[in-house]
Scaffold this motif. Sequence first.
Motif, PDB file in Angstrom:
ATOM      1  N   MET A 139       0.840  -1.180   0.000  1.00 50.40           N
ATOM      2  CA  MET A 139       0.000   0.000   0.000  1.00 50.40           C
ATOM      3  C   MET A 139       0.887   1.245   0.000  1.00 50.40           C
ATOM      4  N   LYS A 140       0.552   2.196  -0.825  1.00 51.77           N
ATOM      5  CA  LYS A 140       1.291   3.461  -0.883  1.00 51.77           C
ATOM      6  C   LYS A 140       0.604   4.478   0.015  1.00 51.77           C
ATOM      7  N   LYS A 141       0.907   4.444   1.322  1.00 51.83           N
ATOM      8  CA  LYS A 141       0.327   5.428   2.234  1.00 51.83           C
ATOM      9  C   LYS A 141       1.027   6.766   2.043  1.00 51.83           C
ATOM     10  N   THR A 142       0.220   7.807   2.022  1.00 51.89           N
ATOM     11  CA  THR A 142       0.729   9.157   1.817  1.00 51.89           C
ATOM     12  C   THR A 142       0.064  10.084   2.821  1.00 51.89           C
ATOM     13  N   ILE A 143       0.837  11.074   3.288  1.00 53.59           N
ATOM     14  CA  ILE A 143       0.336  12.066   4.228  1.00 53.59           C
ATOM     15  C   ILE A 143       0.075  13.360   3.472  1.00 53.59           C
ATOM     16  N   ILE A 144      -1.120  13.908   3.650  1.00 51.53           N
ATOM     17  CA  ILE A 144      -1.470  15.200   3.052  1.00 51.53           C
ATOM     18  C   ILE A 144      -1.773  16.163   4.189  1.00 51.53           C
ATOM     19  N   THR A 145      -1.141  17.341   4.150  1.00 56.96           N
ATOM     20  CA  THR A 145      -1.419  18.370   5.145  1.00 56.96           C
ATOM     21  C   THR A 145      -1.974  19.601   4.442  1.00 56.96           C
ATOM     22  N   VAL A 146      -2.948  20.227   5.103  1.00 54.45           N
ATOM     23  CA  VAL A 146      -3.584  21.428   4.564  1.00 54.45           C
ATOM     24  C   VAL A 146      -3.611  22.465   5.680  1.00 54.45           C
ATOM     25  N   VAL A 147      -3.041  23.638   5.421  1.00 54.94           N
ATOM     26  CA  VAL A 147      -2.969  24.692   6.431  1.00 54.94           C
ATOM     27  C   VAL A 147      -3.301  26.031   5.784  1.00 54.94           C
ATOM     28  N   GLY A 148      -4.092  26.847   6.493  1.00 54.66           N
ATOM     29  CA  GLY A 148      -4.383  28.188   5.997  1.00 54.66           C
ATOM     30  C   GLY A 148      -5.551  28.807   6.727  1.00 54.66           C
ATOM     31  N   LYS A 149      -5.913  29.998   6.308  1.00 53.84           N
ATOM     32  CA  LYS A 149      -7.050  30.705   6.889  1.00 53.84           C
ATOM     33  C   LYS A 149      -8.322  29.943   6.540  1.00 53.84           C
ATOM     34  N   ASP A 150      -9.185  29.763   7.518  1.00 49.37           N
ATOM     35  CA  ASP A 150     -10.401  28.979   7.311  1.00 49.37           C
ATOM     36  C   ASP A 150     -11.352  29.685   6.347  1.00 49.37           C
ATOM     37  N   THR A 151     -11.829  28.927   5.361  1.00 51.34           N
ATOM     38  CA  THR A 151     -12.852  29.408   4.429  1.00 51.34           C
ATOM     39  C   THR A 151     -13.781  28.239   4.098  1.00 51.34           C
ATOM     40  N   VAL A 152     -14.913  28.556   3.546  1.00 51.04           N
ATOM     41  CA  VAL A 152     -15.878  27.538   3.148  1.00 51.04           C
ATOM     42  C   VAL A 152     -15.316  26.723   1.983  1.00 51.04           C
ATOM     43  N   GLY A 153     -15.451  25.403   2.053  1.00 51.47           N
ATOM     44  CA  GLY A 153     -15.135  24.552   0.917  1.00 51.47           C
ATOM     45  C   GLY A 153     -13.768  23.915   0.885  1.00 51.47           C
ATOM     46  N   ILE A 154     -12.943  24.121   1.895  1.00 50.11           N
ATOM     47  CA  ILE A 154     -11.599  23.541   1.869  1.00 50.11           C
ATOM     48  C   ILE A 154     -11.679  22.017   1.835  1.00 50.11           C
ATOM     49  N   ILE A 155     -12.402  21.435   2.789  1.00 50.55           N
ATOM     50  CA  ILE A 155     -12.494  19.973   2.857  1.00 50.55           C
ATOM     51  C   ILE A 155     -13.144  19.426   1.588  1.00 50.55           C
ATOM     52  N   ALA A 156     -14.205  20.053   1.147  1.00 53.34           N
ATOM     53  CA  ALA A 156     -14.898  19.605  -0.066  1.00 53.34           C
ATOM     54  C   ALA A 156     -13.972  19.627  -1.275  1.00 53.34           C
ATOM     55  N   GLY A 157     -13.200  20.687  -1.419  1.00 54.58           N
ATOM     56  CA  GLY A 157     -12.296  20.805  -2.564  1.00 54.58           C
ATOM     57  C   GLY A 157     -11.225  19.731  -2.571  1.00 54.58           C
ATOM     58  N   VAL A 158     -10.605  19.520  -1.414  1.00 59.80           N
ATOM     59  CA  VAL A 158      -9.531  18.529  -1.328  1.00 59.80           C
ATOM     60  C   VAL A 158     -10.098  17.122  -1.526  1.00 59.80           C
ATOM     61  N   CYS A 159     -11.192  16.807  -0.845  1.00 61.85           N
ATOM     62  CA  CYS A 159     -11.786  15.468  -0.953  1.00 61.85           C
ATOM     63  C   CYS A 159     -12.292  15.197  -2.365  1.00 61.85           C
ATOM     64  N   SER A 160     -12.855  16.183  -3.019  1.00 66.57           N
ATOM     65  CA  SER A 160     -13.322  16.015  -4.401  1.00 66.57           C
ATOM     66  C   SER A 160     -12.157  15.720  -5.334  1.00 66.57           C
ATOM     67  N   TYR A 161     -11.063  16.465  -5.167  1.00 68.68           N
ATOM     68  CA  TYR A 161      -9.873  16.236  -6.000  1.00 68.68           C
ATOM     69  C   TYR A 161      -9.358  14.808  -5.813  1.00 68.68           C
ATOM     70  N   LEU A 162      -9.292  14.365  -4.567  1.00 68.69           N
ATOM     71  CA  LEU A 162      -8.795  13.016  -4.293  1.00 68.69           C
ATOM     72  C   LEU A 162      -9.730  11.966  -4.900  1.00 68.69           C
ATOM     73  N   ALA A 163     -11.033  12.144  -4.752  1.00 71.21           N
ATOM     74  CA  ALA A 163     -11.999  11.189  -5.308  1.00 71.21           C
ATOM     75  C   ALA A 163     -11.902  11.131  -6.830  1.00 71.21           C
ATOM     76  N   GLU A 164     -11.755  12.283  -7.464  1.00 67.96           N
ATOM     77  CA  GLU A 164     -11.633  12.338  -8.925  1.00 67.96           C
ATOM     78  C   GLU A 164     -10.413  11.570  -9.416  1.00 67.96           C
ATOM     79  N   ASN A 165      -9.403  11.450  -8.555  1.00 64.89           N
ATOM     80  CA  ASN A 165      -8.157  10.773  -8.935  1.00 64.89           C
ATOM     81  C   ASN A 165      -8.012   9.406  -8.286  1.00 64.89           C
ATOM     82  N   ASN A 166      -9.129   8.873  -7.782  1.00 67.93           N
ATOM     83  CA  ASN A 166      -9.193   7.526  -7.220  1.00 67.93           C
ATOM     84  C   ASN A 166      -8.219   7.313  -6.058  1.00 67.93           C
ATOM     85  N   VAL A 167      -8.091   8.323  -5.213  1.00 66.08           N
ATOM     86  CA  VAL A 167      -7.265   8.236  -4.007  1.00 66.08           C
ATOM     87  C   VAL A 167      -8.204   8.008  -2.827  1.00 66.08           C
TER      88      VAL A 167
END
Length: 90
Positions: free
Chosen positions: A1-29
Amino acid sequence: MKKTIITVVGKDTVGIIAGVCSYLAENNVNIMDISQTIVQGYFNMMMIVDCNDATKSADELADGLEELGNKIGVSIKMQHEDIFNSMHRI
């Protein structure tokens, strides 16, 4: 298994989790574990993902996540589990 760590840091705004999770789903991660906090308006998320079935290479995924981060105003970094562990060993 290729385990990978992703970190996301910044000022809180609407849609951060949705954007990252959507990108990962689109790429079968597959997201295996996720933790996120908001401290005084600053967003911090750490994800452990499985890239075994990803439709892009690790470098392409990392570049895409960095580009996404630039669009939504956060810093997104992706590292293989072994590198992450080596860098954070005490």
